[in-house]
Design a protein around this motif. Sequence first.
Motif, PDB file in Angstrom:
ATOM      1  N   SER A 121       8.843 -16.584  -1.809  1.00  0.00           N
ATOM      2  CA  SER A 121       8.391 -17.676  -1.813  1.00  0.00           C
ATOM      3  C   SER A 121       9.324 -18.929  -1.070  1.00  0.00           C
ATOM      4  O   SER A 121       9.100 -19.608  -0.023  1.00  0.00           O
ATOM      5  N   GLN A 122      10.834 -18.436  -1.501  1.00  0.00           N
ATOM      6  CA  GLN A 122      11.766 -19.448  -0.806  1.00  0.00           C
ATOM      7  C   GLN A 122      11.881 -19.151   0.540  1.00  0.00           C
ATOM      8  O   GLN A 122      11.994 -20.102   1.472  1.00  0.00           O
ATOM      9  N   TYR A 123      11.836 -17.812   1.029  1.00  0.00           N
ATOM     10  CA  TYR A 123      12.261 -17.527   2.422  1.00  0.00           C
ATOM     11  C   TYR A 123      10.816 -18.046   3.229  1.00  0.00           C
ATOM     12  O   TYR A 123      10.904 -18.693   4.140  1.00  0.00           O
ATOM     13  N   PHE A 124       9.633 -17.988   2.653  1.00  0.00           N
ATOM     14  CA  PHE A 124       8.379 -18.202   3.259  1.00  0.00           C
ATOM     15  C   PHE A 124       8.534 -19.768   3.771  1.00  0.00           C
ATOM     16  O   PHE A 124       8.208 -20.428   4.859  1.00  0.00           O
ATOM     17  N   VAL A 125       8.735 -20.486   2.717  1.00  0.00           N
ATOM     18  CA  VAL A 125       8.963 -22.148   2.587  1.00  0.00           C
ATOM     19  C   VAL A 125       9.923 -22.309   3.775  1.00  0.00           C
ATOM     20  O   VAL A 125       9.512 -23.409   4.655  1.00  0.00           O
ATOM     21  N   ASP A 126      10.994 -21.987   3.496  1.00  0.00           N
ATOM     22  CA  ASP A 126      12.077 -22.446   4.562  1.00  0.00           C
ATOM     23  C   ASP A 126      11.882 -22.131   5.965  1.00  0.00           C
ATOM     24  O   ASP A 126      11.802 -22.882   6.719  1.00  0.00           O
ATOM     25  N   ASP A 162       6.574 -24.025  -5.925  1.00  0.00           N
ATOM     26  CA  ASP A 162       6.265 -23.125  -7.202  1.00  0.00           C
ATOM     27  C   ASP A 162       5.483 -21.782  -6.812  1.00  0.00           C
ATOM     28  O   ASP A 162       4.646 -22.126  -5.797  1.00  0.00           O
ATOM     29  N   CYS A 163       5.778 -20.927  -7.319  1.00  0.00           N
ATOM     30  CA  CYS A 163       4.947 -19.730  -6.963  1.00  0.00           C
ATOM     31  C   CYS A 163       4.511 -18.970  -8.364  1.00  0.00           C
ATOM     32  O   CYS A 163       5.259 -19.060  -9.428  1.00  0.00           O
ATOM     33  N   THR A 179      10.983  -8.058 -12.278  1.00  0.00           N
ATOM     34  CA  THR A 179      10.804  -7.864 -10.647  1.00  0.00           C
ATOM     35  C   THR A 179       9.829  -8.726 -10.204  1.00  0.00           C
ATOM     36  O   THR A 179      10.027  -9.176  -8.749  1.00  0.00           O
ATOM     37  N   ALA A 180       8.633  -8.924 -10.559  1.00  0.00           N
ATOM     38  CA  ALA A 180       7.689  -9.746 -10.301  1.00  0.00           C
ATOM     39  C   ALA A 180       8.008 -11.374 -10.021  1.00  0.00           C
ATOM     40  O   ALA A 180       7.787 -11.677  -8.970  1.00  0.00           O
ATOM     41  N   ILE A 181       8.901 -11.646 -10.972  1.00  0.00           N
ATOM     42  CA  ILE A 181       9.298 -13.020 -10.778  1.00  0.00           C
ATOM     43  C   ILE A 181      10.375 -13.217  -9.785  1.00  0.00           C
ATOM     44  O   ILE A 181      10.553 -13.787  -8.755  1.00  0.00           O
ATOM     45  N   LYS A 182      11.422 -12.083  -9.640  1.00  0.00           N
ATOM     46  CA  LYS A 182      12.401 -12.025  -8.542  1.00  0.00           C
ATOM     47  C   LYS A 182      11.817 -11.892  -7.110  1.00  0.00           C
ATOM     48  O   LYS A 182      12.074 -12.555  -6.081  1.00  0.00           O
ATOM     49  N   VAL A 183      10.876 -10.986  -6.968  1.00  0.00           N
ATOM     50  CA  VAL A 183      10.210 -10.683  -5.764  1.00  0.00           C
ATOM     51  C   VAL A 183       9.583 -11.840  -5.207  1.00  0.00           C
ATOM     52  O   VAL A 183       9.448 -12.408  -3.906  1.00  0.00           O
ATOM     53  N   SER A 184       8.731 -12.526  -6.303  1.00  0.00           N
ATOM     54  CA  SER A 184       7.709 -13.726  -5.857  1.00  0.00           C
ATOM     55  C   SER A 184       8.762 -14.872  -5.536  1.00  0.00           C
ATOM     56  O   SER A 184       8.349 -15.669  -4.558  1.00  0.00           O
ATOM     57  N   THR A 213      -0.251  -0.521   2.742  1.00  0.00           N
ATOM     58  CA  THR A 213       0.849  -0.913   1.509  1.00  0.00           C
ATOM     59  C   THR A 213       0.892   0.113   0.513  1.00  0.00           C
ATOM     60  O   THR A 213       1.416  -0.016  -0.419  1.00  0.00           O
ATOM     61  N   GLN A 214       0.147   1.281   0.767  1.00  0.00           N
ATOM     62  CA  GLN A 214       0.067   2.463  -0.382  1.00  0.00           C
ATOM     63  C   GLN A 214       1.278   3.154  -0.392  1.00  0.00           C
ATOM     64  O   GLN A 214       1.554   3.547  -1.404  1.00  0.00           O
ATOM     65  N   GLY A 215       2.264   2.944   0.602  1.00  0.00           N
ATOM     66  CA  GLY A 215       3.714   3.410   0.468  1.00  0.00           C
ATOM     67  C   GLY A 215       4.655   3.010  -0.427  1.00  0.00           C
ATOM     68  O   GLY A 215       5.572   3.641  -0.602  1.00  0.00           O
ATOM     69  N   TRP A 216       4.338   1.690  -0.697  1.00  0.00           N
ATOM     70  CA  TRP A 216       5.306   1.207  -1.674  1.00  0.00           C
ATOM     71  C   TRP A 216       4.926   1.339  -3.076  1.00  0.00           C
ATOM     72  O   TRP A 216       3.804   1.165  -3.563  1.00  0.00           O
ATOM     73  N   PRO A 217       5.906   1.913  -4.089  1.00  0.00           N
ATOM     74  CA  PRO A 217       5.643   2.021  -5.243  1.00  0.00           C
ATOM     75  C   PRO A 217       5.212   0.554  -6.003  1.00  0.00           C
ATOM     76  O   PRO A 217       5.770  -0.258  -5.607  1.00  0.00           O
ATOM     77  N   ALA A 218       4.331   0.599  -6.774  1.00  0.00           N
ATOM     78  CA  ALA A 218       3.739  -0.846  -7.478  1.00  0.00           C
ATOM     79  C   ALA A 218       4.947  -1.368  -8.264  1.00  0.00           C
ATOM     80  O   ALA A 218       5.046  -2.647  -8.136  1.00  0.00           O
ATOM     81  N   LYS A 219       5.719  -0.770  -8.769  1.00  0.00           N
ATOM     82  CA  LYS A 219       6.882  -1.224  -9.478  1.00  0.00           C
ATOM     83  C   LYS A 219       7.859  -2.023  -8.656  1.00  0.00           C
ATOM     84  O   LYS A 219       8.803  -2.936  -9.185  1.00  0.00           O
ATOM     85  N   THR A 220       7.861  -1.884  -7.199  1.00  0.00           N
ATOM     86  CA  THR A 220       8.713  -2.688  -6.620  1.00  0.00           C
ATOM     87  C   THR A 220       8.352  -3.925  -6.219  1.00  0.00           C
ATOM     88  O   THR A 220       9.217  -5.021  -6.009  1.00  0.00           O
ATOM     89  N   GLY A 221       7.231  -4.228  -6.637  1.00  0.00           N
ATOM     90  CA  GLY A 221       6.641  -5.707  -6.301  1.00  0.00           C
ATOM     91  C   GLY A 221       6.249  -6.173  -5.082  1.00  0.00           C
ATOM     92  O   GLY A 221       5.771  -7.173  -4.753  1.00  0.00           O
ATOM     93  N   LYS A 222       6.169  -5.216  -4.239  1.00  0.00           N
ATOM     94  CA  LYS A 222       5.732  -5.480  -3.039  1.00  0.00           C
ATOM     95  C   LYS A 222       4.401  -5.197  -2.504  1.00  0.00           C
ATOM     96  O   LYS A 222       3.898  -5.273  -1.414  1.00  0.00           O
TER      97      LYS A 222
END
Length: 169
Positions: free
Chosen positions: A17-22, A86-87, A8-13, A99-108
Amino acid sequence: MDGPDNFTAIKVSTNASQYFVDSYYAALNQRPNTIASFYVAPASMPDGKSLPSISFNGTQIPTAAAMQTMFEQQIPQSHYEVQCYDCHVVNPNYIMEGTQGWPAKTGKNMTILVAVSGYVKYGNSREAKPRAFSESFILVPNTTAAASKQRVKNIKEWLIQTQTFRIVV
């Protein structure tokens, strides 16, 4: 508190990153009047340092609005060509107000380091020589996006907290 699993960490980051850079470099190239929207709201850290923290070629830029003004009024039209990026997840459990509303496991709730390199041309001339650049960002969750708890059109999920840009000689 547990953070996201590695997948999840790899996928989210990677997706962030791709969306941000673009989108960030498209804005620098075509819509410099939107640059300020990529940054966190002005704030102070407990030690008194201001956020966002922006360094452009060794010069500290005080605010996102000042960065935008610099690109609109002082820097000739530019064209950035990203060669690679790279990220890395810096903090998998970054908790800030909103950000407390997001469960930590979501990677957000992560902070993400994004390292970018490429070439930039300043000016419209065909004779403008490409110059190599290197840039680093720390991205943090957007509290406005976090508060909505759903994807909202035109709201960036990740914002720049820290940025360092350097022309490579």
